[in-house]
Motif scaffolding. Structure first.
Motif, short mmCIF file in Angstrom:
data_model
loop_
_atom_site.label_atom_id
_atom_site.label_comp_id
_atom_site.label_asym_id
_atom_site.label_seq_id
_atom_site.Cartn_x
_atom_site.Cartn_y
_atom_site.Cartn_z
N LEU A 137 -8.33 0.29 -5.08
CA LEU A 137 -9.04 0.33 -3.81
C LEU A 137 -9.72 1.70 -3.72
CD1 LEU A 137 -6.23 -1.11 -1.50
CD2 LEU A 137 -7.93 -2.36 -2.87
N ASP A 138 -11.04 1.71 -3.86
CA ASP A 138 -11.81 2.96 -3.91
C ASP A 138 -12.56 3.10 -2.59
OD1 ASP A 138 -13.79 4.90 -4.25
OD2 ASP A 138 -14.01 4.47 -6.38
N SER A 139 -12.17 4.07 -1.78
CA SER A 139 -12.81 4.24 -0.47
C SER A 139 -13.89 5.31 -0.53
CB SER A 139 -11.78 4.61 0.59
OG SER A 139 -11.55 5.99 0.63
N ALA A 140 -14.85 5.21 0.41
CA ALA A 140 -15.94 6.17 0.49
C ALA A 140 -15.45 7.55 0.94
CB ALA A 140 -17.03 5.66 1.43
N ASP A 141 -14.17 7.66 1.31
CA ASP A 141 -13.59 8.96 1.63
C ASP A 141 -13.25 9.76 0.36
OD1 ASP A 141 -13.34 8.92 4.55
OD2 ASP A 141 -12.03 7.22 4.20
N GLY A 142 -13.41 9.14 -0.82
CA GLY A 142 -13.05 9.83 -2.06
C GLY A 142 -11.61 9.64 -2.46
N THR A 143 -10.99 8.57 -1.98
CA THR A 143 -9.59 8.26 -2.30
C THR A 143 -9.52 6.94 -3.04
OG1 THR A 143 -8.80 9.42 -0.32
CG2 THR A 143 -7.31 7.81 -1.32
N VAL A 144 -8.72 6.90 -4.11
CA VAL A 144 -8.50 5.67 -4.86
C VAL A 144 -7.02 5.33 -4.83
CG1 VAL A 144 -8.61 4.55 -7.12
CG2 VAL A 144 -10.50 6.00 -6.35
N VAL A 145 -6.71 4.13 -4.36
CA VAL A 145 -5.33 3.62 -4.31
C VAL A 145 -5.19 2.58 -5.41
CG1 VAL A 145 -3.63 2.38 -2.92
CG2 VAL A 145 -5.18 4.04 -1.83
N THR A 146 -4.18 2.72 -6.27
CA THR A 146 -3.96 1.80 -7.37
C THR A 146 -2.65 1.05 -7.15
OG1 THR A 146 -5.16 3.18 -8.94
CG2 THR A 146 -3.62 1.57 -9.86
N LEU A 147 -2.73 -0.28 -7.19
CA LEU A 147 -1.56 -1.14 -7.02
C LEU A 147 -1.27 -1.86 -8.33
CD1 LEU A 147 -3.55 -1.67 -4.19
CD2 LEU A 147 -1.25 -2.29 -3.45
N LEU B 239 -3.59 -9.23 -3.74
CA LEU B 239 -2.17 -8.96 -3.94
C LEU B 239 -1.44 -10.19 -4.46
CD1 LEU B 239 -1.44 -6.75 -0.81
CD2 LEU B 239 -1.48 -6.01 -3.20
N ASP B 240 -1.84 -11.37 -3.99
CA ASP B 240 -1.26 -12.62 -4.52
C ASP B 240 -1.58 -12.76 -6.01
OD1 ASP B 240 -0.26 -13.28 -2.04
OD2 ASP B 240 -1.89 -14.66 -1.53
N ALA B 241 -2.81 -12.43 -6.40
CA ALA B 241 -3.19 -12.50 -7.81
C ALA B 241 -2.41 -11.50 -8.65
CB ALA B 241 -4.70 -12.26 -7.96
N LEU B 242 -2.13 -10.34 -8.06
CA LEU B 242 -1.33 -9.33 -8.77
C LEU B 242 0.09 -9.83 -9.00
CD1 LEU B 242 -1.77 -6.37 -9.77
CD2 LEU B 242 -0.82 -5.62 -7.59
N LEU C 24 0.83 -1.21 0.00
CA LEU C 24 0.00 0.00 0.00
C LEU C 24 0.87 1.26 0.00
CD1 LEU C 24 -2.78 -1.01 2.57
CD2 LEU C 24 -3.00 -0.87 0.09
N GLY C 25 1.98 1.22 0.71
CA GLY C 25 2.86 2.38 0.75
C GLY C 25 3.49 2.69 -0.58
N ARG C 26 3.63 1.71 -1.45
CA ARG C 26 4.25 1.91 -2.76
C ARG C 26 3.23 2.20 -3.86
NH1 ARG C 26 8.75 -3.06 -2.33
NH2 ARG C 26 9.89 -2.13 -0.57
N ALA C 27 1.97 2.23 -3.52
CA ALA C 27 0.91 2.40 -4.52
C ALA C 27 0.74 3.86 -4.94
CB ALA C 27 -0.40 1.87 -3.95
N ASP C 28 0.00 4.06 -6.03
CA ASP C 28 -0.39 5.40 -6.47
C ASP C 28 -1.70 5.79 -5.77
OD1 ASP C 28 1.74 5.61 -8.29
OD2 ASP C 28 0.61 4.49 -9.80
N VAL C 29 -1.80 7.04 -5.36
CA VAL C 29 -2.97 7.50 -4.60
C VAL C 29 -3.55 8.75 -5.26
CG1 VAL C 29 -3.82 8.29 -2.36
CG2 VAL C 29 -1.98 6.59 -2.46
N ARG C 30 -4.87 8.72 -5.46
CA ARG C 30 -5.61 9.90 -5.91
C ARG C 30 -6.63 10.27 -4.85
NH1 ARG C 30 -8.60 8.65 -11.04
NH2 ARG C 30 -8.60 6.53 -10.21
N ARG C 31 -6.67 11.52 -4.46
CA ARG C 31 -7.59 11.99 -3.42
C ARG C 31 -8.56 13.03 -3.99
NH1 ARG C 31 -2.85 10.96 -0.43
NH2 ARG C 31 -3.26 9.66 1.41
N GLY C 32 -9.59 13.31 -3.19
CA GLY C 32 -10.53 14.36 -3.55
C GLY C 32 -11.46 14.01 -4.69
#
Length: 315
Positions: free
Chosen positions: A286-296, A273-276, A29-37
């Motif tokens: 990973l799309d959260s209801a906070d409006g943040t999408v994390v892409t791995l 993550l194993d499948a990845l 997760l720390g190495r992923a791309d993050v989009r907020r807002g």
């Protein structure tokens, strides 16, 4: 099988508490791309993936179609049974619909008392599902802005009632319905059996059925009534499996009801993550209801200078 793309819809970070992920998941997760807002809340989250045409948010029509299959040709409004608790400052909404443990007997007892009120107003009321009650209105009906129940739970009831000239009629109907329900003997039996009284209704979700829904995914796996209604109209609805599984094309898994961070990691994040890593997935969103999408993605494993993530869901 061609590697696909998987999307997990996640709750807001506060819903999962502060549990830290395992070391391997934290590193990924720390190495992923993050989009907020990108827009907070359930409505914004679902509309990132399922697009009603024309663009609107007719929850009642969507769930009515799923529950009864007869939503076309009318406007619909949810009139869900609810529990309101008076307090020194007014009243608070403490429970709505299925959270109150309704069954078919409750609907059979309470609805006949409400039918004259709403029938005389030109909007028949019924309940194809005990916890979801509906008003049928002419397709051209103009409705005020109603608050979704999740936004009003625990809050002052009067701050969330429909306002303005159009809202006046609905406030009057609500007051009359509350009198009918308060005086109904069935509520005394519910209280005697240890269940809360059904003493009000919650109007929300009005609109007409979309012409169609354009999906961004080949399959949408959800047990949620609204997501399932949208996905059914798009022809991509599937029940939510017990744990992560891969398939061709784009798959969306709706995990917004998840509250256990340990189960979320064990049954969903680690297998994904194993499948990845095994190249069964091209990317994981990973799309959260906070409006943040994390892409791995696999290539991110070389970002060794990034710090591990402290939480499973990015806020």
């Amino acid at each position: 099988m061609t590697a696909g793309v998987a999307t997990l819809l996640l709750p807001a970070a506060r819903r999962l508490g502060s549990a830290a992920p395992s070391a391997a998941v934290a590193i990924a997760l720390g190495r992923a791309d993050v989009r907020r807002g990108l827009g907070e809340g359930r409505r914004a989250q679902l509309l990132r993936h399922l697009h009603p045409v024309p663009q609107h948010w007719p929850v009642a029509a969507l769930t009515r179609q799923r529950d009864a299959g007869d939503a076309a040709g009318a406007a619909w409004l949810r009139a869900d049974p609810c529990r309101v608790q008076p307090d020194i400052n007014g009243a608070r909404l403490l429970g709505v619909g299925e959270t109150l443990g309704l069954d078919a007997r409750d609907a059979a007892q309470l609805l006949p008392a409400l039918k004259p009120l709403f029938g005389d107003a030109g909007m028949p009321i019924d309940a194809p599902v005990p916890g979801r009650w509906y008003l049928r209105l002419p397709p051209s009906s103009t409705l005020p802005q109603f608050t979704e129940p999740d936004d009003a739970l625990g809050a002052d009831l009067f701050e969330h009632l429909a306002q303005g000239p159009e809202g006046r009629r609905w406030r009057g109907l609500l007051s009359e319905a509350q009198v009918v329900l308060h005086n109904h003997p069935w509520n005394a039996q519910r209280l005697e059996s240890g269940r809360p009284a059904i003493n009000s209704l919650w109007f929300w979700g009005g609109g007409v059925l979309p012409d169609h829904v354009r999906p961004d995914h080949a399959q949408v796996c959800s047990d949620d009534e609204v997501a399932g209604g949208l996905a059914s109209l798009a022809g991509v609805a599937r029940p939510l499996p017990a744990c992560f599984e891969t398939g061709e094309g784009g798959w969306l898994f709706d995990l917004v009801a998840m509250r256990d961070a340990h189960v979320l990691e064990r049954d969903w994040l680690r297998p994904a993550l194993d499948a990845l890593r095994a190249r069964d997935l091209h990317a994981l969103h990973l799309d959260s209801a906070d409006g943040t999408v994390v892409t791995l993605a696999r290539g991110q494993r070389w970002r060794f200078w990034r710090r591990p993530a402290a939480r499973l869901v990015a806020a």
